[in-house]
Design a protein around this motif. Structure first.
Motif, PDB file in Angstrom:
ATOM      1  N   ASP A  54       0.829  -1.203   0.000  1.00 20.11           N
ATOM      2  CA  ASP A  54       0.000   0.000   0.000  1.00 20.11           C
ATOM      3  C   ASP A  54       0.868   1.260   0.000  1.00 20.11           C
ATOM      4  OD1 ASP A  54      -2.715   1.125   0.122  1.00 20.11           O
ATOM      5  OD2 ASP A  54      -2.093   1.845   2.103  1.00 20.11           O
ATOM      6  N   ARG A  55       1.930   1.261   0.825  1.00 15.28           N
ATOM      7  CA  ARG A  55       2.837   2.417   0.859  1.00 15.28           C
ATOM      8  C   ARG A  55       3.579   2.586  -0.466  1.00 15.28           C
ATOM      9  NH1 ARG A  55       4.029   0.280   5.948  1.00 15.28           N
ATOM     10  NH2 ARG A  55       5.941  -0.660   5.145  1.00 15.28           N
ATOM     11  N   ALA A  56       4.044   1.473  -1.029  1.00 16.84           N
ATOM     12  CA  ALA A  56       4.886   1.535  -2.220  1.00 16.84           C
ATOM     13  C   ALA A  56       4.112   1.852  -3.497  1.00 16.84           C
ATOM     14  CB  ALA A  56       5.633   0.208  -2.392  1.00 16.84           C
ATOM     15  N   GLY A  81      -7.073  -0.177  -3.880  1.00 19.25           N
ATOM     16  CA  GLY A  81      -7.510  -1.226  -2.960  1.00 19.25           C
ATOM     17  C   GLY A  81      -6.512  -2.363  -2.975  1.00 19.25           C
ATOM     18  N   ILE A  82      -6.697  -3.298  -2.055  1.00 18.32           N
ATOM     19  CA  ILE A  82      -5.853  -4.499  -2.008  1.00 18.32           C
ATOM     20  C   ILE A  82      -6.761  -5.690  -1.752  1.00 18.32           C
ATOM     21  CG2 ILE A  82      -4.079  -5.761  -0.707  1.00 18.32           C
ATOM     22  CD1 ILE A  82      -2.656  -3.148  -0.220  1.00 18.32           C
ATOM     23  N   THR A  83      -6.561  -6.731  -2.529  1.00 20.18           N
ATOM     24  CA  THR A  83      -7.284  -7.981  -2.320  1.00 20.18           C
ATOM     25  C   THR A  83      -6.305  -9.007  -1.773  1.00 20.18           C
ATOM     26  OG1 THR A  83      -8.856  -7.569  -4.103  1.00 20.18           O
ATOM     27  CG2 THR A  83      -8.515  -9.862  -3.483  1.00 20.18           C
ATOM     28  N   VAL A 140      -1.223 -11.168  -2.212  1.00 17.60           N
ATOM     29  CA  VAL A 140      -1.434  -9.772  -1.829  1.00 17.60           C
ATOM     30  C   VAL A 140      -1.467  -9.019  -3.151  1.00 17.60           C
ATOM     31  CG1 VAL A 140      -0.548  -7.779  -0.572  1.00 17.60           C
ATOM     32  CG2 VAL A 140      -0.242 -10.093   0.370  1.00 17.60           C
ATOM     33  N   LEU A 141      -2.663  -8.610  -3.543  1.00 16.04           N
ATOM     34  CA  LEU A 141      -2.870  -8.090  -4.887  1.00 16.04           C
ATOM     35  C   LEU A 141      -3.343  -6.641  -4.857  1.00 16.04           C
ATOM     36  CD1 LEU A 141      -3.104  -8.538  -7.942  1.00 16.04           C
ATOM     37  CD2 LEU A 141      -5.356  -9.536  -7.533  1.00 16.04           C
ATOM     38  N   PRO A 142      -2.479  -5.709  -5.264  1.00 14.40           N
ATOM     39  CA  PRO A 142      -2.918  -4.317  -5.372  1.00 14.40           C
ATOM     40  C   PRO A 142      -4.013  -4.224  -6.440  1.00 14.40           C
ATOM     41  CG  PRO A 142      -0.562  -4.510  -5.832  1.00 14.40           C
ATOM     42  CD  PRO A 142      -1.106  -5.888  -5.716  1.00 14.40           C
ATOM     43  N   ARG A 143      -5.024  -3.402  -6.164  1.00 13.84           N
ATOM     44  CA  ARG A 143      -6.161  -3.314  -7.075  1.00 13.84           C
ATOM     45  C   ARG A 143      -6.406  -1.894  -7.539  1.00 13.84           C
ATOM     46  NH1 ARG A 143      -9.945  -7.049  -6.972  1.00 13.84           N
ATOM     47  NH2 ARG A 143     -10.373  -6.059  -8.974  1.00 13.84           N
TER      48      ARG A 143
END
Length: 136
Positions: A73-75, A80-82, A102-105
């Motif tokens: 999330d920071r990077a 969102g994140i799934t 851990v999937l950035p959305r």
């Protein structure tokens, strides 16, 4: 049990872009990268499903997943994140080794996950709930 691709990464037999590692877990970039920043968090010890995790290993892997999610999330600052964890082939598991995606959305990123809602009544839900016995 045949060593999984993740076990081979843990052993150093296959290369991986590692993000994090501790006594019980390893996190590395998913080779498929659905979106930039897609990380796999896996147990170092090869267990196939969540049902095989003891409480200590379950706590360790979910602690690592939370840490990695905060770092992603920071990077990448996604919308969102799934977190996705699948068990057995019918549950979409493709690697027989416990892991969490851990999937950035982002809006309209093409990732889908859907299932048909059945909408049972509260009475029907209560009948279903009585069949489940959670043990310590």
């Amino acid at each position: 049990m045949e060593p999984s691709v993740f076990t081979r990464i843990v052993r150093g037999e296959l290369p991986a872009a590692k993000v994090y590692e501790d006594e019980h877990t390893i996190a590395f970039m998913d080779a498929g990268q659905v979106n930039p920043g897609h990380v796999i968090v896996a147990t170092k010890r090869q267990v196939e499903t969540v049902m095989e995790l003891d409480d200590e290993l379950a706590a360790a892997v979910f602690r690592t997943a939370a840490r990695v999610a905060r770092a992603v999330d920071r990077a990448y600052q996604p919308e969102g994140i799934t977190l996705l964890q699948a068990n057995k082939p019918a549950g979409w598991q493709t690697v027989p080794h416990f892991h969490i995606h851990v999937l950035p959305r982002h809006e309209d990123d093409g990732v889908t996950l859907g299932w048909p809602r059945k909408n049972p009544t509260l009475e029907e839900l209560s009948v279903l709930a009585r069949r489940i016995e959670v043990k310590d």
